[in-house]
Design a protein around this motif. Structure first.
Motif, PDB file in Angstrom:
ATOM      1  N   ASP A 153       0.821  -1.202   0.000  1.00 47.39           N
ATOM      2  CA  ASP A 153       0.000   0.000   0.000  1.00 47.39           C
ATOM      3  C   ASP A 153       0.855   1.253   0.000  1.00 47.39           C
ATOM      4  N   LEU A 154       2.126   1.139   0.459  1.00 50.53           N
ATOM      5  CA  LEU A 154       3.015   2.301   0.481  1.00 50.53           C
ATOM      6  C   LEU A 154       4.425   1.799   0.289  1.00 50.53           C
ATOM      7  N   THR A 155       5.120   2.486  -0.573  1.00 51.08           N
ATOM      8  CA  THR A 155       6.545   2.265  -0.720  1.00 51.08           C
ATOM      9  C   THR A 155       7.211   3.619  -0.829  1.00 51.08           C
ATOM     10  N   ALA A 156       8.491   3.674  -0.439  1.00 48.48           N
ATOM     11  CA  ALA A 156       9.248   4.917  -0.535  1.00 48.48           C
ATOM     12  C   ALA A 156      10.718   4.570  -0.616  1.00 48.48           C
ATOM     13  N   ASP A 157      11.444   5.393  -1.375  1.00 47.76           N
ATOM     14  CA  ASP A 157      12.889   5.205  -1.414  1.00 47.76           C
ATOM     15  C   ASP A 157      13.480   5.537  -0.049  1.00 47.76           C
ATOM     16  N   TRP A 158      13.062   6.651   0.490  1.00 44.61           N
ATOM     17  CA  TRP A 158      13.461   7.032   1.842  1.00 44.61           C
ATOM     18  C   TRP A 158      12.497   8.061   2.384  1.00 44.61           C
ATOM     19  N   ALA A 159      12.462   8.186   3.704  1.00 43.14           N
ATOM     20  CA  ALA A 159      11.633   9.168   4.377  1.00 43.14           C
ATOM     21  C   ALA A 159      12.367   9.645   5.616  1.00 43.14           C
ATOM     22  N   GLU A 160      12.305  10.949   5.872  1.00 45.18           N
ATOM     23  CA  GLU A 160      12.915  11.551   7.037  1.00 45.18           C
ATOM     24  C   GLU A 160      11.866  12.328   7.805  1.00 45.18           C
TER      25      GLU A 160
ATOM     26  N   GLY B 236      10.362   9.286  -3.789  1.00 45.39           N
ATOM     27  CA  GLY B 236       9.908   8.024  -4.383  1.00 45.39           C
ATOM     28  C   GLY B 236       8.726   7.429  -3.667  1.00 45.39           C
ATOM     29  N   LEU B 237       7.928   8.277  -3.066  1.00 43.41           N
ATOM     30  CA  LEU B 237       6.762   7.784  -2.339  1.00 43.41           C
ATOM     31  C   LEU B 237       5.724   7.267  -3.332  1.00 43.41           C
ATOM     32  N   ARG B 238       5.213   6.045  -3.048  1.00 41.74           N
ATOM     33  CA  ARG B 238       4.168   5.459  -3.887  1.00 41.74           C
ATOM     34  C   ARG B 238       3.045   4.979  -2.981  1.00 41.74           C
ATOM     35  N   LEU B 239       1.830   5.456  -3.316  1.00 45.61           N
ATOM     36  CA  LEU B 239       0.650   5.064  -2.548  1.00 45.61           C
ATOM     37  C   LEU B 239      -0.364   4.403  -3.464  1.00 45.61           C
ATOM     38  N   HIS B 240      -1.109   3.467  -2.929  1.00 47.49           N
ATOM     39  CA  HIS B 240      -2.206   2.820  -3.652  1.00 47.49           C
ATOM     40  C   HIS B 240      -3.474   3.055  -2.843  1.00 47.49           C
ATOM     41  N   GLY B 241      -4.364   3.903  -3.397  1.00 44.55           N
ATOM     42  CA  GLY B 241      -5.564   4.245  -2.661  1.00 44.55           C
ATOM     43  C   GLY B 241      -6.829   3.824  -3.385  1.00 44.55           C
TER      44      GLY B 241
ATOM     45  N   LYS C 168     -15.128   8.040   0.556  1.00 40.87           N
ATOM     46  CA  LYS C 168     -14.040   8.145   1.517  1.00 40.87           C
ATOM     47  C   LYS C 168     -12.788   7.525   0.911  1.00 40.87           C
ATOM     48  N   LEU C 169     -11.650   8.136   1.272  1.00 42.57           N
ATOM     49  CA  LEU C 169     -10.372   7.648   0.770  1.00 42.57           C
ATOM     50  C   LEU C 169      -9.847   6.552   1.691  1.00 42.57           C
ATOM     51  N   SER C 170      -9.451   5.459   1.106  1.00 46.46           N
ATOM     52  CA  SER C 170      -8.847   4.357   1.854  1.00 46.46           C
ATOM     53  C   SER C 170      -7.477   4.067   1.253  1.00 46.46           C
TER      54      SER C 170
ATOM     55  N   ASP D  97       8.947  13.371  -6.184  1.00 45.55           N
ATOM     56  CA  ASP D  97       8.428  12.233  -6.952  1.00 45.55           C
ATOM     57  C   ASP D  97       7.476  11.383  -6.125  1.00 45.55           C
ATOM     58  N   ALA D  98       6.467  12.057  -5.570  1.00 44.12           N
ATOM     59  CA  ALA D  98       5.424  11.330  -4.834  1.00 44.12           C
ATOM     60  C   ALA D  98       4.272  11.043  -5.785  1.00 44.12           C
ATOM     61  N   ARG D  99       3.842   9.787  -5.800  1.00 46.24           N
ATOM     62  CA  ARG D  99       2.781   9.391  -6.725  1.00 46.24           C
ATOM     63  C   ARG D  99       1.750   8.547  -5.997  1.00 46.24           C
ATOM     64  N   MET D 100       0.530   8.585  -6.571  1.00 44.23           N
ATOM     65  CA  MET D 100      -0.552   7.802  -5.977  1.00 44.23           C
ATOM     66  C   MET D 100      -1.393   7.196  -7.087  1.00 44.23           C
ATOM     67  N   ARG D 101      -1.666   5.931  -6.943  1.00 40.48           N
ATOM     68  CA  ARG D 101      -2.570   5.220  -7.866  1.00 40.48           C
ATOM     69  C   ARG D 101      -3.904   5.057  -7.154  1.00 40.48           C
ATOM     70  N   LEU D 102      -4.901   5.821  -7.646  1.00 40.25           N
ATOM     71  CA  LEU D 102      -6.184   5.907  -6.943  1.00 40.25           C
ATOM     72  C   LEU D 102      -7.271   5.214  -7.755  1.00 40.25           C
ATOM     73  N   GLU D 103      -7.868   4.208  -7.142  1.00 38.51           N
ATOM     74  CA  GLU D 103      -9.003   3.527  -7.761  1.00 38.51           C
ATOM     75  C   GLU D 103     -10.289   4.202  -7.306  1.00 38.51           C
ATOM     76  N   THR D 104     -11.116   4.613  -8.291  1.00 31.23           N
ATOM     77  CA  THR D 104     -12.400   5.260  -7.993  1.00 31.23           C
ATOM     78  C   THR D 104     -13.502   4.503  -8.715  1.00 31.23           C
ATOM     79  N   PRO D 105     -14.773   4.685  -8.301  1.00 32.01           N
ATOM     80  CA  PRO D 105     -15.875   4.052  -9.045  1.00 32.01           C
ATOM     81  C   PRO D 105     -15.933   4.495 -10.499  1.00 32.01           C
ATOM     82  N   ALA D 106     -15.354   5.668 -10.812  1.00 29.42           N
ATOM     83  CA  ALA D 106     -15.388   6.157 -12.179  1.00 29.42           C
ATOM     84  C   ALA D 106     -14.251   5.594 -13.005  1.00 29.42           C
ATOM     85  N   GLY D 107     -13.195   5.125 -12.364  1.00 28.46           N
ATOM     86  CA  GLY D 107     -12.049   4.616 -13.085  1.00 28.46           C
ATOM     87  C   GLY D 107     -10.766   4.904 -12.346  1.00 28.46           C
TER      88      GLY D 107
END
Length: 1006
Positions: free
Chosen positions: A93-100, A119-124, A130-132, A159-169
């Motif tokens: 659900d979350l990956t990152a190259d590094w975080a401080e 390099g933050l990557r989120l899958h929502g 509501k956002l999960s 380079d923070a990215r998020m892949r968001l699944e919605t009812p619309a697509g």
């Protein structure tokens, strides 16, 4: 100083001494605590990484969040984790190259102050609004219930990215930025998707490139947002694009900003626009928000109004609708829209109010919507619908000046509508103020304009419209309709008032399923007007019309044009029709009529009629009769009648035929000017053929008793003209060879031309001439010429008749013959210069030879019993002649003296000879021959009684009564000569094999 003052001073000194002793005692204690804390921190710092990992792992384990990471730095104020993976390792659900993270102190407690990540990557997932973030949701603090505020936190995201699944697509988000989230943060947010679907719409390839900033705790975004297309079930937008500029309150509960919007095309069914450019601004919160739209629309489509308004070309609003179409088309080319709106929300739902609203077109058209309070145009959702509360005005650009005032009530919308008279070339529309409510509206309409190819002026009718679950009903009860003038097909009607009662519940009905119905009925409708200067009256038993077709039907329509004893009249048993293209069409039957004084009657008319472009047309059939009390011709019919009424003038053509034989009698073309009561008809007779199957009396009674058993043909042309002066007719006809039986005997080979000065009255000028190959008025004569004149009342004036006759002439003396009533008809034939030898020869008297030249007269009388000769007499001229009997004696018992007489007749010279003729032409003509003469060769008598008599002269006085065997049987009756033809033309002439002048009994010879 008193005693009390001294006491207080002593006490103060003692207290200060005690405080100093206490402070001196606390310093060693605090120092000892500090030393102990430093020693503890040192110990913890020395074991910081193992302790941190133990704490983090224990915390993740308790929350059930799988994770792995590497602690590369764990300082007193900051910590650094690398290669971070939280959630299912196969699909984290979350990956990152590094975080401080960095901490500071708020008082004596440490506070998170800095967050940096790369390099933050989120899958929502967006579920139920509501956002999960999957397992990351377990790490987030519980909502406090207070308003949202951005934290006082320095953030740096690379380079923070998020892949968001919605009812619309699926939606992809990318964010880069740094700064304090309460003030000074700057970043860039990118949003992309291939396809988003929702609410029946599809957004193709949407993208957003936004700048994100925070100043004084107020977030703001700006940047372009675009898509390839937005397609919905109700419409579509091609290449929608906007540049947004939004600012939010610290709690995100209020917003302010705007957007520049543009599209290449907007479409919603038949509505839409070629392009749209504009600016949208708004300010408000989620309960109340105000905004304004200022936009330009190009090439606006008006919902196919051109097609919707079609089909009314032949109605009074025919010119008005194209004018409206032109006004709409001109206004639609370029529109400027300025609309203010208010969006509100409450427990019942949301509502959008639009007011004021101004639409200004480059054509000059302008629409204004004004309201007071929360009025204007509004929409409620999810329940409710559109509302209207305020004033709408329309002006300019070819539109009528109009004002609409409406207000919302608990039952719906009610109000009034005012419109100035709308005047366009060819039409005018005016209405009383229209009062309306939820149940319908009522007004009175006055119109001028075209109607069914004509024009109506001052059309006045009330208009009551009722709406309900049963649909729309117009004029559900009887109402008056009137007009000042109606002009159609050259006809004008004035000041007419009709009472119309609805059929089917209303004059017009539209049912919920869209079906159209309704109609009206008019009992005993009557119209009065004129065609030119001629008065016109029309009335019918009943007129019924239906709007479903639309169709109409008229029963027993009577039309009268003109005054006096001979008006033009037309009666129709049934007339029906309806809309057809740009006009009307239908059928008629039971048509009968007469054009003015023209002595012709039309009956049994039926066919198909049309009315378009001011032309009334008819194609069908009719019967034609003579209007005279005693008809001069029998009924004719036509199956190809074609008539047209244009500008008050009737034109037409057709072929008249005999109904039983289908013999073509004449081709007719006609024209009649209704305004002048004048016209003409041209007759073309290609050739009427008479034979056994078709005789003249089948065409006209005038030939009955005049001619019969005719064989031959007649061709020619005629013309009938009529006007206020009366009826005139002429004609020219001819025949090349006609055989028939006539009053004066059988005729063969009649040829000639005849000119009628009065065709209908069968009258001619003097000098008409025919030739006859042969005629037998008792004596067969050939190559005759007759000059004559036809007069009124079937009178015939014989001017002259002439035949070559046995070397001389046979002349018919002038006479007058009346064929209009039974009477004796006298015809006198005069003989001049007749050669007796030729005369006797034509009768084939083989036993007689005669010479001499004769003159005489043969008076003939024809009546109901037949034809006869009365006192006919032929007399030899003074020179006399010879008579010789050259035959054998046919009776041996004549005796001596009889034989002597016939011997004497063998050569007789006479100076006086007269033949008297009397008797019936179809019986025996009594011929009395009287002559005196002397035999030129005296005979020798036989010995005996008169023996020795030689050269004895004889004198004769003889009367002969005998049938005229050589004549063809003559007419039986002047009134019906058919038997004559049957017995004379079809039967070979009776001939005697041998002629004998010897009578059964002879008078004594003297």
């Amino acid at each position: 100083m008193g005693p009390e003052s001294e006491d207080r001073a002593n006490l103060t000194e003692e207290s200060e001494l005690e405080g100093e002793v206490v402070r001196r005692r606390r310093i060693p204690i605090l120092l000892a605590v500090l030393i102990i804390l430093v020693l503890l921190l040192f110990i913890l710092w020395s074991a910081r990484k193992p302790i941190a990992r133990h704490y983090i792992d224990d915390h993740l384990a308790k929350l059930g969040v799988p994770g792995r990471y590497t602690i590369t730095h764990f300082g007193f104020r900051s910590q650094r984790l690398e290669n971070i993976v939280l959630g299912d390792p196969k699909s984290p659900d979350l990956t990152a190259d590094w975080a401080e993270v960095g901490f500071g102190f708020s008082g004596v407690f440490p506070t998170l102050k800095v967050v940096r990540a790369k390099g933050l990557r989120l899958h929502g997932r967006l579920v139920d609004g509501k956002l999960s973030l999957g397992s990351i949701d377990k790490l987030l603090p519980e909502p406090s219930g207070g308003p949202f505020t951005l934290p006082d936190l320095d953030v740096a995201l690379d380079d923070a990215r998020m892949r968001l699944e919605t009812p619309a697509g699926m939606v992809g988000l990318a964010l880069n930025g740094r700064g304090n989230l309460t003030d000074g943060f700057l970043g860039r947010l990118a949003v992309v998707s291939r396809r988003l679907e929702g609410g029946g719409c599809v957004l193709e390839s949407p993208t957003a490139m936004l700048h994100f900033s925070v100043a004084d705790r107020q977030p703001a975004v700006d940047g372009p947002v675009r898509a390839a297309a937005l397609n919905c079930a109700t419409g579509s937008i091609v290449n929608p694009r906007t540049a947004v500029d939004l600012a939010f309150s610290p709690t995100l509960e209020r917003w302010r900003g705007g957007a520049v919007i543009a599209t290449d095309a907007i479409s919603s069914g038949a509505y839409g626009a070629g392009a749209m450019r504009g600016r949208l601004s708004f300010d408000g919160d989620n309960k109340d928000s105000d905004g304004r739209l200022m936009a330009t629309l190009e090439r606006v489509r008006t919902g196919g109004i051109e097609k919707k308004l079609a089909g009314f070309e032949t109605t009074p609003i025919g010119p008005i609708l194209p004018a409206l179409q032109r006004a709409v088309g001109a206004a639609a080319r370029h529109m400027n829209v300025d609309a203010s709106f208010h969006l509100s929300a409450n427990r019942a739902g949301r509502m959008l109010h639009i007011a004021p609203l101004t639409i200004q077109s480059s054509s000059g058209a302008k629409l204004d919507l004004a309201s007071s309070g929360q009025g204007g145009i509004g929409w409620r959702w999810p329940n409710g619908g559109m509302i209207l509360d305020g004033k709408v005005s329309l002006s300019g650009g070819g539109f009528p000046e109009a004002i609409l005032r409406a207000r919302q009530t608990k039952d719906g919308i009610e109000g009034k509508y005012w419109m100035e008279p709308y005047v366009v070339p060819g039409a005018r529309l005016a209405m009383d103020p229209v009062s309306f409510d939820a149940s319908g509206f009522a007004t009175r309409v006055r119109m001028d304009g075209p109607l069914a190819g004509g024009r109506v002026e001052g059309l006045d009718l009330p208009l009551v419209v009722r709406t309900g679950q049963g649909g729309i009903a117009v004029n559900p009860s009887c109402f008056p309709l009137s007009f000042a003038r109606l002009s159609i097909a050259g006809t004008r009607f004035d000041n007419t008032k009709l009472n119309i009662c609805p059929v089917g519940g209303a004059l017009f009905r539209q049912f919920p399923n869209g079906r159209i119905g309704g109609g009206g009925a008019i009992a005993s409708p009557a119209f009065n007007g004129s065609v030119g200067d001629s008065p016109l009256a029309m009335k019918a038993q009943r007129l019924v019309f239906s709007l479903a077709g639309p169709t109409f039907a008229v029963d027993n329509l009577a039309i009268r044009l003109g005054t006096g004893a001979d008006p033009t009249r037309l009666d129709l048993a049934k007339l029906s029709g309806g809309a057809a293209g740009a006009g009307l069409a239908g059928n008629l039957s039971g048509a009968a009529g007469k054009i003015g004084a023209v002595p012709l009657l039309v009956s049994n008319g039926a066919g198909r009629w049309t009315l378009a472009n001011s032309v009334l047309g008819l194609k069908g059939q009719l019967a034609l009769d003579d209007a005279a009390p005693d008809p001069r011709f029998h009924q004719l019919v036509s199956h190809d009648v074609s008539l047209a009424l244009r500008d008050g003038v009737i034109t037409g053509n057709g072929t008249l035929q005999h109904p039983r034989s289908d013999q073509t009698i004449s081709r007719v073309t006609l024209a009649h000017d209704l305004s002048k009561g004048a016209g003409h008809a041209a007759l073309d007779v290609p050739g009427i053929k008479f034979d056994k199957g078709f005789q003249p009396e089948m065409l006209t009674r005038l030939t009955l008793g005049v001619v019969a058993n005719a064989e031959g043909s007649v061709a020619g042309t005629g013309r009938i003209d009529w006007d206020q002066r009366g009826v005139r007719s002429t004609g020219d006809f001819s025949t090349e060879a006609m055989d028939f039986a006539a009053a004066f005997g059988p005729v063969t080979g009649l040829a000639g031309k005849i000119h009628f000065s009065d065709l209908l009255g069968m009258e001619t000028p003097p000098g008409q001439e025919v030739t006859l190959a042969s005629v037998n008025p008792g004596i067969n004569v050939e190559r005759g010429v007759i000059r004559y004149q036809l007069l009124a009342d079937q009178m015939v004036r014989i001017e002259e008749g002439r035949w070559p006759f046995s070397g001389g002439d046979l002349l018919l003396e002038p006479t007058m013959l009346d064929f209009g009533k039974p009477s004796d008809r006298h015809m006198t034939f005069r003989v001049t210069g007749m050669d007796a030898a030729q005369f006797v020869e034509q009768f084939e008297f083989k036993n007689i030879a005669v010479t001499g030249t004769f003159d005489g007269v043969l008076p003939m009388v024809f009546d109901a019993q037949g034809g006869r000769i009365e006192n006919g007499r032929l007399v030899v001229r003074e020179a006399g002649g010879k008579l010789a009997y050259v035959g054998e004696i046919s009776n041996e018992k004549l005796g001596r003296f009889g034989n002597m007489a016939f011997d004497a007749l063998k050569s007789v010279r006479y100076r006086n000879l007269a033949i008297e003729l009397n008797g019936s032409l179809d019986g025996e003509i009594v011929s009395k021959v009287i002559f005196t003469g002397t035999n030129e060769a005296p005979i020798e008598t036989q010995k005996g009684l008169l023996g020795g008599l030689v050269g004895l002269p004889f004198k004769f006085n003889i009367t002969i009564t005998a049938p005229f065997r050589s004549l063809v049987n003559s007419a039986q009756s002047i009134n019906d000569p058919r038997g004559l033809v049957q017995s004379s033309l079809q039967q070979q002439r009776a001939k005697d094999a041998a002629k004998s002048v010897q009578p059964e009994e002879s008078e004594k010879v003297r």
